[in-house]
Design an enzyme around this catalytic site. Structure first.
Site, mmCIF file in Angstrom:
data_model
loop_
_atom_site.group_PDB
_atom_site.id
_atom_site.type_symbol
_atom_site.label_atom_id
_atom_site.label_comp_id
_atom_site.label_asym_id
_atom_site.label_seq_id
_atom_site.Cartn_x
_atom_site.Cartn_y
_atom_site.Cartn_z
ATOM 1 N N ASP A 89 0.871 -1.178 0.000
ATOM 2 C CA ASP A 89 0.000 0.000 0.000
ATOM 3 C C ASP A 89 0.908 1.228 0.000
ATOM 4 O OD1 ASP A 89 -1.717 -2.161 0.703
ATOM 5 O OD2 ASP A 89 -3.043 -0.830 1.833
ATOM 6 N N LYS A 151 -6.709 3.508 -3.299
ATOM 7 C CA LYS A 151 -7.109 3.517 -1.890
ATOM 8 C C LYS A 151 -7.327 4.963 -1.450
ATOM 9 C CE LYS A 151 -5.045 2.255 2.627
ATOM 10 N NZ LYS A 151 -3.944 1.506 3.272
ATOM 11 N N LYS A 180 -9.986 0.337 -2.337
ATOM 12 C CA LYS A 180 -9.900 0.104 -0.896
ATOM 13 C C LYS A 180 -10.287 1.398 -0.191
ATOM 14 C CE LYS A 180 -6.691 -1.082 2.885
ATOM 15 N NZ LYS A 180 -5.358 -1.618 3.245
#
Length: 212
Positions: A89, A151, A180
Site C-alpha cells: 500500500d 485507496k 480500498k
C-alpha cells in the site's frame, strides 16, 4: 455478507510494538480477516506469525506522507516483498500531484509496480488533500501505471474515506482497478455500504467490532 473477507486488519500506529503486531496477527487468524496491514519494519515478524495461515500480509510504503525520495520508496517496496509481504500500500507523492507533475507521480507508481512484479499494489491517493480534479488525475495515474487498487486514505490525514470519494474513484477506474476504502470506518453499517458501492477492501483498525 462475509464482512471479515473484505477487511485489512490494520495497525499503523507509530507506537505499535512487536507485541502489538503479534496480537494483530493472532486476531486476524482468529477472525479470518483477508489481510493485515502494517508498517514495513514489522514485515518479517508478521510473516513468521502468519506463514501457516491464509491471511495476506500488506505493508505500507512511503507512509504516511508520500514525500520520500522515489528510489527510497522503490527500495522499501522491494524489501517488504523480500521479507514476505503479499501486498504493498504505497502513498503517492501528493505535493508533486498538486504541482501538476503527473508524469512523475505515474512513473513512481509504475516503478514500484515493476519492482514488486505480480504482487498486489494499492495506491493511496490521500483524498483529504486533493481537489476533485486531482483525485481523478491520481486515479488515472494508478490506471496507466498498472496498479491493482486505488485507496482513499492513510488514516493519518485530516479525514478518511467518504462515500462521495469512493463514488468518484469508481467513476474513473470502473472495473479496471479495485478500490480500498480506509480511514474512519468503525461500524458495520458503514462497512456494508462501502461494499455495496463496489469497494473490494476495507482498511480498518476496528475490524473486530465491525464483524461482531
Amino acid at each position: 455478507m462475509q464482512l471479515n473477507k473484505f477487511i485489512d486488519h490494520t495497525n499503523l500506529k507509530p507506537t505499535a510494538t512487536p507485541g502489538d503486531i503479534k496480537k494483530l496477527c493472532s486476531e486476524a487468524i482468529a477472525h479470518q480477516f483477508y489481510a493485515i496491514c502494517i508498517n514495513s519494519c514489522y514485515v518479517k515478524l508478521a510473516y513468521e506469525e502468519l506463514k501457516t495461515s491464509e491471511i495476506k500480509l500488506a505493508a505500507v510504503v512511503g507512509f504516511p506522507l508520500g514525500a520520500m525520495d522515489m528510489n527510497s520508496k522503490v527500495f522499501e517496496a522491494e524489501q517488504c516483498i523480500a521479507n514476505g509481504a503479499d501486498e504493498i500500500d504505497m502513498v503517492i507523492n501528493i505535493g508533486q500531484l498538486k504541482a501538476g507533475n503527473i508524469e512523475l507521480v505515474e512513473n513512481e507508481i509504475a516503478l514500484i509496480k515493476k519492482a514488486i512484479g505480480r504482487k498486489i499494489l494499492k495506491v493511496i491517493i490521500e483524498t483529504c488533500y486533493l481537489s476533485e480534479e486531482e483525485k481523478i488525475a491520481a486515479c488515472e495515474c494508478a490506471l496507466r501505471a498498472k496498479a491493482n487498487f486505488v485507496k482513499t486514505s492513510t488514516g493519518f490525514g485530516t479525514s478518511g474515506a467518504s462515500f462521495d470519494d469512493v463514488k468518484l474513484m469508481k467513476s474513473v477506474v470502473k472495473e479496471e482497478l479495485q478500490i480500498k476504502a480506509s480511514g474512519g470506518i468503525k461500524d458495520t453499517e458503514t462497512a456494508e455500504k462501502y461494499i455495496k458501492m463496489g469497494v473490494a477492501r476495507l482498511g480498518t483498525s476496528s475490524g473486530i467490532s465491525i464483524i461482531q
